[in-house]
Design a protein around this motif. Sequence first.
Motif, PDB file in Angstrom:
ATOM      1  N   TYR A 220       0.844  -1.193   0.000  1.00  0.00           N
ATOM      2  CA  TYR A 220       0.000   0.000   0.000  1.00  0.00           C
ATOM      3  C   TYR A 220       0.877   1.238   0.000  1.00  0.00           C
ATOM      4  O   TYR A 220       1.897   1.287   0.697  1.00  0.00           O
ATOM      5  CB  TYR A 220      -0.900   0.035   1.241  1.00  0.00           C
ATOM      6  CG  TYR A 220      -1.995  -0.993   1.210  1.00  0.00           C
ATOM      7  CD1 TYR A 220      -3.260  -0.673   0.706  1.00  0.00           C
ATOM      8  CD2 TYR A 220      -1.778  -2.275   1.665  1.00  0.00           C
ATOM      9  CE1 TYR A 220      -4.274  -1.617   0.670  1.00  0.00           C
ATOM     10  CE2 TYR A 220      -2.786  -3.232   1.624  1.00  0.00           C
ATOM     11  CZ  TYR A 220      -4.025  -2.888   1.126  1.00  0.00           C
ATOM     12  OH  TYR A 220      -5.025  -3.819   1.083  1.00  0.00           O
ATOM     13  N   LEU A 221       0.459   2.233  -0.772  1.00  0.00           N
ATOM     14  CA  LEU A 221       1.121   3.531  -0.832  1.00  0.00           C
ATOM     15  C   LEU A 221       0.134   4.590  -0.373  1.00  0.00           C
ATOM     16  O   LEU A 221      -1.047   4.530  -0.704  1.00  0.00           O
ATOM     17  CB  LEU A 221       1.535   3.856  -2.272  1.00  0.00           C
ATOM     18  CG  LEU A 221       2.330   2.797  -3.019  1.00  0.00           C
ATOM     19  CD1 LEU A 221       2.417   3.151  -4.488  1.00  0.00           C
ATOM     20  CD2 LEU A 221       3.704   2.667  -2.420  1.00  0.00           C
ATOM     21  N   PHE A 222       0.610   5.572   0.382  1.00  0.00           N
ATOM     22  CA  PHE A 222      -0.208   6.681   0.852  1.00  0.00           C
ATOM     23  C   PHE A 222       0.520   7.943   0.443  1.00  0.00           C
ATOM     24  O   PHE A 222       1.680   8.145   0.809  1.00  0.00           O
ATOM     25  CB  PHE A 222      -0.358   6.596   2.377  1.00  0.00           C
ATOM     26  CG  PHE A 222      -1.170   7.686   3.001  1.00  0.00           C
ATOM     27  CD1 PHE A 222      -2.532   7.777   2.773  1.00  0.00           C
ATOM     28  CD2 PHE A 222      -0.580   8.614   3.840  1.00  0.00           C
ATOM     29  CE1 PHE A 222      -3.290   8.769   3.366  1.00  0.00           C
ATOM     30  CE2 PHE A 222      -1.321   9.609   4.442  1.00  0.00           C
ATOM     31  CZ  PHE A 222      -2.683   9.687   4.206  1.00  0.00           C
ATOM     32  N   THR A 223      -0.127   8.790  -0.344  1.00  0.00           N
ATOM     33  CA  THR A 223       0.575   9.957  -0.867  1.00  0.00           C
ATOM     34  C   THR A 223      -0.393  11.093  -1.166  1.00  0.00           C
ATOM     35  O   THR A 223      -1.609  10.910  -1.123  1.00  0.00           O
ATOM     36  CB  THR A 223       1.383   9.575  -2.135  1.00  0.00           C
ATOM     37  OG1 THR A 223       2.245  10.645  -2.485  1.00  0.00           O
ATOM     38  CG2 THR A 223       0.481   9.204  -3.285  1.00  0.00           C
ATOM     39  N   PHE A 224       0.167  12.246  -1.475  1.00  0.00           N
ATOM     40  CA  PHE A 224      -0.645  13.407  -1.833  1.00  0.00           C
ATOM     41  C   PHE A 224      -1.411  13.123  -3.127  1.00  0.00           C
ATOM     42  O   PHE A 224      -0.846  12.604  -4.084  1.00  0.00           O
ATOM     43  CB  PHE A 224       0.234  14.640  -2.027  1.00  0.00           C
ATOM     44  CG  PHE A 224       0.904  15.101  -0.769  1.00  0.00           C
ATOM     45  CD1 PHE A 224       0.178  15.728   0.231  1.00  0.00           C
ATOM     46  CD2 PHE A 224       2.260  14.903  -0.591  1.00  0.00           C
ATOM     47  CE1 PHE A 224       0.792  16.155   1.392  1.00  0.00           C
ATOM     48  CE2 PHE A 224       2.890  15.327   0.578  1.00  0.00           C
ATOM     49  CZ  PHE A 224       2.146  15.949   1.569  1.00  0.00           C
ATOM     50  N   SER A 225      -2.668  13.500  -3.173  1.00  0.00           N
ATOM     51  CA  SER A 225      -3.494  13.224  -4.353  1.00  0.00           C
ATOM     52  C   SER A 225      -3.063  14.036  -5.563  1.00  0.00           C
ATOM     53  O   SER A 225      -3.343  13.648  -6.692  1.00  0.00           O
ATOM     54  CB  SER A 225      -4.964  13.490  -4.041  1.00  0.00           C
ATOM     55  OG  SER A 225      -5.159  14.841  -3.711  1.00  0.00           O
ATOM     56  N   TYR A 226      -2.356  15.135  -5.345  1.00  0.00           N
ATOM     57  CA  TYR A 226      -1.942  15.976  -6.469  1.00  0.00           C
ATOM     58  C   TYR A 226      -0.537  15.637  -6.981  1.00  0.00           C
ATOM     59  O   TYR A 226      -0.025  16.322  -7.872  1.00  0.00           O
ATOM     60  CB  TYR A 226      -2.017  17.459  -6.098  1.00  0.00           C
ATOM     61  CG  TYR A 226      -1.223  17.819  -4.865  1.00  0.00           C
ATOM     62  CD1 TYR A 226       0.145  18.054  -4.932  1.00  0.00           C
ATOM     63  CD2 TYR A 226      -1.846  17.926  -3.631  1.00  0.00           C
ATOM     64  CE1 TYR A 226       0.884  18.381  -3.812  1.00  0.00           C
ATOM     65  CE2 TYR A 226      -1.127  18.260  -2.493  1.00  0.00           C
ATOM     66  CZ  TYR A 226       0.236  18.485  -2.591  1.00  0.00           C
ATOM     67  OH  TYR A 226       0.939  18.795  -1.467  1.00  0.00           O
ATOM     68  N   ALA A 227       0.078  14.587  -6.473  1.00  0.00           N
ATOM     69  CA  ALA A 227       1.404  14.185  -6.954  1.00  0.00           C
ATOM     70  C   ALA A 227       1.312  13.764  -8.422  1.00  0.00           C
ATOM     71  O   ALA A 227       0.315  13.188  -8.851  1.00  0.00           O
ATOM     72  CB  ALA A 227       1.939  13.027  -6.110  1.00  0.00           C
TER      73      ALA A 227
END
Length: 107
Positions: A24-31
């Motif tokens: 699983y990856l968790f990151t900024f939606s605008y990346a």
Amino acid sequence: MTSRDDGHERSVRAWYVVAAGAIYLFTFSYALRVARWRKDPWIRIRVPGGGPSIEGSVRFVTPDELDPGLVDLILERWWMWGATTVEGLGRMLQDGSHVLLRVEMQV
């Protein structure tokens, strides 16, 4: 982690967690990588320094798909990003500031 756009591959190092046999990856939606994955869910994960790699696809996880074990891992890994509580994590996903991605490997 590698994503692609119009045939060009782009790679970036990323933090991840492993839960229930998935990454699983968790990151900024605008990346930029998230924008690329919205168009083409293909992903390659490679060990830095020329190690082995695997390919698969990403799937965007919704807040209602979170189970307690996964939430605990996310909170432990990304607490410094503001995901300090279950409610806070849910809000981050609900309001769209961040995304949670499940990497589904091709076998």
